[in-house]
Design a protein around this motif. Structure first.
Motif, short mmCIF file in Angstrom:
data_model
loop_
_atom_site.label_atom_id
_atom_site.label_comp_id
_atom_site.label_asym_id
_atom_site.label_seq_id
_atom_site.Cartn_x
_atom_site.Cartn_y
_atom_site.Cartn_z
N TRP A 193 0.78 -1.20 0.04
CA TRP A 193 -0.02 -0.14 -0.12
C TRP A 193 0.97 1.33 -0.12
N SER A 194 0.37 2.25 -0.70
CA SER A 194 1.08 3.75 -0.83
C SER A 194 0.34 4.72 -0.80
N LYS A 195 0.83 5.75 -0.88
CA LYS A 195 0.11 7.33 -0.60
C LYS A 195 -0.72 7.17 -1.79
N ALA A 196 -0.31 6.74 -3.33
CA ALA A 196 -1.10 6.68 -4.44
C ALA A 196 -2.18 5.86 -4.14
N ALA A 197 -1.97 4.85 -3.55
CA ALA A 197 -3.24 4.08 -3.24
C ALA A 197 -4.36 4.55 -2.42
N THR A 198 -3.97 5.13 -1.22
CA THR A 198 -4.84 5.97 -0.54
C THR A 198 -5.47 6.95 -1.51
N GLU A 199 -4.84 7.60 -2.27
CA GLU A 199 -5.49 8.57 -3.05
C GLU A 199 -6.44 7.85 -4.15
N CYS A 200 -6.16 6.70 -4.50
CA CYS A 200 -7.10 6.22 -5.39
C CYS A 200 -8.49 5.71 -4.57
N LEU A 201 -8.15 5.21 -3.19
CA LEU A 201 -9.18 4.80 -2.41
C LEU A 201 -9.94 5.96 -2.17
N MET A 202 -9.45 7.08 -1.91
CA MET A 202 -10.44 8.48 -1.87
C MET A 202 -11.21 8.97 -2.81
N GLY A 203 -10.53 8.67 -3.90
CA GLY A 203 -11.11 8.79 -5.29
C GLY A 203 -12.58 8.08 -5.36
N GLU A 204 -12.10 6.76 -5.07
CA GLU A 204 -13.45 5.82 -5.19
C GLU A 204 -14.34 6.18 -3.89
N VAL A 205 -14.00 6.24 -2.86
CA VAL A 205 -15.05 6.49 -1.67
C VAL A 205 -15.71 7.79 -1.98
N TYR A 206 -15.05 8.88 -2.31
CA TYR A 206 -15.85 10.10 -2.58
C TYR A 206 -16.74 10.11 -3.67
N LEU A 207 -16.47 9.33 -4.65
CA LEU A 207 -17.37 9.22 -5.98
C LEU A 207 -18.68 8.34 -5.48
N TRP A 208 -18.37 7.34 -4.75
CA TRP A 208 -19.30 6.49 -4.53
C TRP A 208 -20.46 7.21 -3.47
N ILE A 209 -20.08 7.84 -2.50
CA ILE A 209 -21.05 8.64 -1.50
C ILE A 209 -21.66 9.99 -2.10
N SER A 210 -20.82 10.43 -3.57
CA SER A 210 -21.71 11.42 -3.96
C SER A 210 -22.80 10.86 -4.77
N LYS A 211 -22.85 9.66 -5.36
CA LYS A 211 -23.98 8.73 -5.90
C LYS A 211 -24.79 8.03 -5.45
N VAL A 212 -24.40 7.20 -4.32
CA VAL A 212 -25.09 6.19 -3.58
C VAL A 212 -25.60 6.49 -2.35
N THR A 213 -26.60 6.35 -1.88
CA THR A 213 -27.15 6.30 -0.55
C THR A 213 -27.22 5.29 0.15
N THR A 214 -26.77 5.04 1.33
CA THR A 214 -26.77 3.85 2.04
C THR A 214 -27.14 3.96 3.49
N GLY A 215 -28.30 3.43 3.65
CA GLY A 215 -29.14 3.66 4.88
C GLY A 215 -29.46 5.17 5.13
N ASN A 216 -28.93 5.49 6.43
CA ASN A 216 -28.77 7.03 6.78
C ASN A 216 -27.85 7.63 6.28
N ASP A 217 -27.19 7.35 5.35
CA ASP A 217 -25.90 8.26 4.86
C ASP A 217 -26.18 8.44 3.29
N ALA A 218 -26.60 9.86 3.30
CA ALA A 218 -27.35 10.15 1.87
C ALA A 218 -26.20 10.55 1.07
N ALA A 219 -26.57 10.14 -0.28
CA ALA A 219 -25.67 10.80 -1.33
C ALA A 219 -25.48 12.27 -1.39
N ASP A 220 -24.55 12.95 -1.57
CA ASP A 220 -24.25 14.14 -1.70
C ASP A 220 -23.08 14.59 -2.89
N GLU A 221 -23.84 15.04 -3.84
CA GLU A 221 -22.84 15.26 -4.94
C GLU A 221 -21.71 16.33 -4.84
N SER A 222 -21.91 17.01 -3.79
CA SER A 222 -20.63 17.94 -3.48
C SER A 222 -19.40 16.94 -3.28
#
Length: 544
Positions: free
Chosen positions: A223-252
């Protein structure tokens, strides 16, 4: 990477103290080692050895992460029956979306909590270490926090709310099992922790952008810093489009995702390989210039599961069929007696490739029937030839190709998805991927993509990923996240997201709850604080 199987054995032999064995009938919380004698955690070598063990544990879970959770439900595989080679298919319940308390696909939250316990212990020990300089400490802690976020993101996307165990108390002398029970946190609480760990990983890495700062020859297998940044991209894209339970999607959240993925493009010296097939060449090309993070396999150490997509020479029927040049198939992939075909992709996926697309023959080899009178060939089955390792000096095929978690084309197509959400032009990102795919045949006017409306763009990105990432664990998550219209129905509920049928992967009216997986009845019965995933008609639902 050093011989991780040997390392793991050494770690287990080194156990010097007890651990709560009664936890085995709840979540699997067994750590790599307890080191209760006080003889461990004294040198940097101990830190390195334990982090190697953590990566070995990641390899143990790689098939679950990549295939079971990331691809099996994605609609691109033949679901049941026999393969074209004549073998019974695996994982039918998962591919058929057949989920209830008796059919959960995996059990015990995928045994992820044992891996999390190891990371928690590592964080506790290394944070307080005085025998290692701060820069090196930051590098190893950056790995640990990044990997903890990686595991929790898998759990979040798979189950929604899960227990949040963030300390090493299970190996810190707690012997009362009642103190180890831990209920499911809400999805919002889990996501808050994922973000916190990602930020901490970035903070710990600091300005260390190296894939191998300690010159260990790891070839991007850590694992590297680049992997962390990829994961951040994946996580923040996900939560911009997908609502999970009480965690609402937020396009920001798109802005954060985009920032980190652009950093990946600009800060780590990545380049696209010229030849698609060479990306997965296992003997001399691991950790190549487009790889960001991969789970390492090696001859004599561990092999992947890609033999399940090939054919069986002894008992299968493929050897008696024909290749597209009309010659007998025989052992076209030189696999000897190492293969089987218990998993097979749909013919419609194979046919979706343009013949000038080099990924077609680099991913699949087709088998054909031949008409005895006319010699005419008819397509019969497909067998994966991508990432199946190499034939060693003794003439045996070794399935030691790495499972690639992040590589450069994934960054481009994820940025294309973000651009589509933001109303921008996605063509440049898609064409970076297509240009390599078509190689010498590339002509932008003929094969290039031209930006269109949201729906056309979104489906173009999906289908480009279908061709680029076969076996790389993307499609189920793509269907969960991508939408037919902006802010509209997710592709998992749309016929446009499926392959070879006019039915969606899940019927929204009756199966919407199945986007999350159920918890097995054994775990529900053994742990009084664990409740069933919402929507499943079983006992032990969370009280109102």
């Amino acid at each position: 990477m050093k011989k991780l199987n040997i390392l793991s054995a050494v770690l287990f032999v080194a156990v010097a103290g007890g651990i709560c064995t009664s936890c085995a009938d709840k979540l699997d919380l067994s750590p790599i080692d307890y080191y209760g004698s006080g003889s461990y955690w004294k040198t940097e070598a101990h830190v390195i050895g334990y982090m190697d063990g953590i990566h070995k544990h990641l390899r143990d879970a790689a098939f679950q992460h990549t295939f079971l959770w990331g691809e099996a439900r994605g609609g691109n595989l033949i679901t049941t029956g026999t393969s074209s080679d004549g073998m019974g298919m695996l994982y039918g319940d998962i591919k058929l979306q057949n989920f209830d308390e008796a059919h959960t696909g995996v059990t015990g939250f995928g045994d992820v909590f044992g891996r999390l316990t190891n990371i928690n212990l590592f964080i506790a020990r290394v944070t307080d270490a005085t025998y290692i300089d701060e820069a090196k400490k930051g590098y190893y802690l950056g790995q640990a926090y990044g990997l903890r976020a990686f595991y929790y993101f898998d759990l979040y996307r798979t189950y929604g709310g899960v227990p949040l165990r963030l300390t090493a108390d299970v190996v810190e002398g707690v012997i009362d099992p009642n103190q180890l029970y831990l209920g499911r946190a809400t999805p919002q609480e889990v996501m808050a922790q994922i973000k916190k760990d990602l930020n901490k990983s970035m903070e710990c890495f600091g300005d260390n952008n190296s894939f191998d700062p300690n010159n260990r020859g790891n070839k991007k297998g850590y694992w590297s810093k680049a992997a962390t940044e990829c994961l951040m991209g994946e996580v923040y894209l996900w939560i911009s489009k997908v609502t999970t339970g009480n965690d609402a999607a937020d396009e920001s959240n798109l802005a954060t995702a985009k920032t980190h993925l652009l950093n990946v493009l600009n800060s780590y010296g990545l380049e696209r390989m010229d030849n698609f097939e060479n990306v997965f060449e296992a003997k001399n090309n691991k950790g190549n210039k487009e790889i960001i993070f991969a789970v390492r396999y090696a001859e004599g150490e561990a092999t992947n599961s890609n033999n399940l997509f090939t054919y069986a020479m002894a008992t299968g029927s493929t050897k008696d069929r024909y290749k597209k040049d009309g010659e007998k198939f025989l052992d076209a992939l030189n696999i000897g007696n190492t293969g089987s075909q218990q998993l097979e992709y749909k013919i419609e996926l194979y046919n979706s490739f343009d013949d000038k697309d080099t990924r077609k023959d680099a991913t699949f080899i087709a088998s054909y029937n031949k008409d005895a009178e006319t010699g005419e060939l008819s397509l019969y089955g497909t067998h994966v030839c991508k990432n199946i390792g190499y034939v060693n000096a003794q003439g045996a095929r070794i399935y030691c190709g790495d499972y690639i978690i992040y590589r450069l084309p994934w960054v481009w197509l994820t940025l294309a998805e973000i651009e589509n959400m933001q109303g921008g032009d996605v063509a440049a990102y898609i064409n970076k991927v297509r240009q390599r795919a078509y190689g010498d045949n590339w002509d932008e006017e003929t094969y290039g993509y031209k930006n269109a409306d949201f729906t056309t763009n979104e489906l173009a990105i999906l289908h480009e990923k279908d061709k680029e990432f076969v076996q790389e664990g993307q499609r189920w998550w793509d269907l969960r996240r991508m939408t037919l219209t902006k802010g509209g129905k997710h592709l998992v509920f749309c016929k446009e997201g499926n392959i070879g049928t006019d039915q969606p992967v899940l019927k929204e009216e009756t199966e919407a709850h199945k986007v999350l997986w159920p918890v097995d009845i054994t775990l529900l019965g053994n742990d009084p604080l664990i409740y069933q995933t919402p929507g499943y008609d079983t006992y032990k639902q969370q009280p109102e």
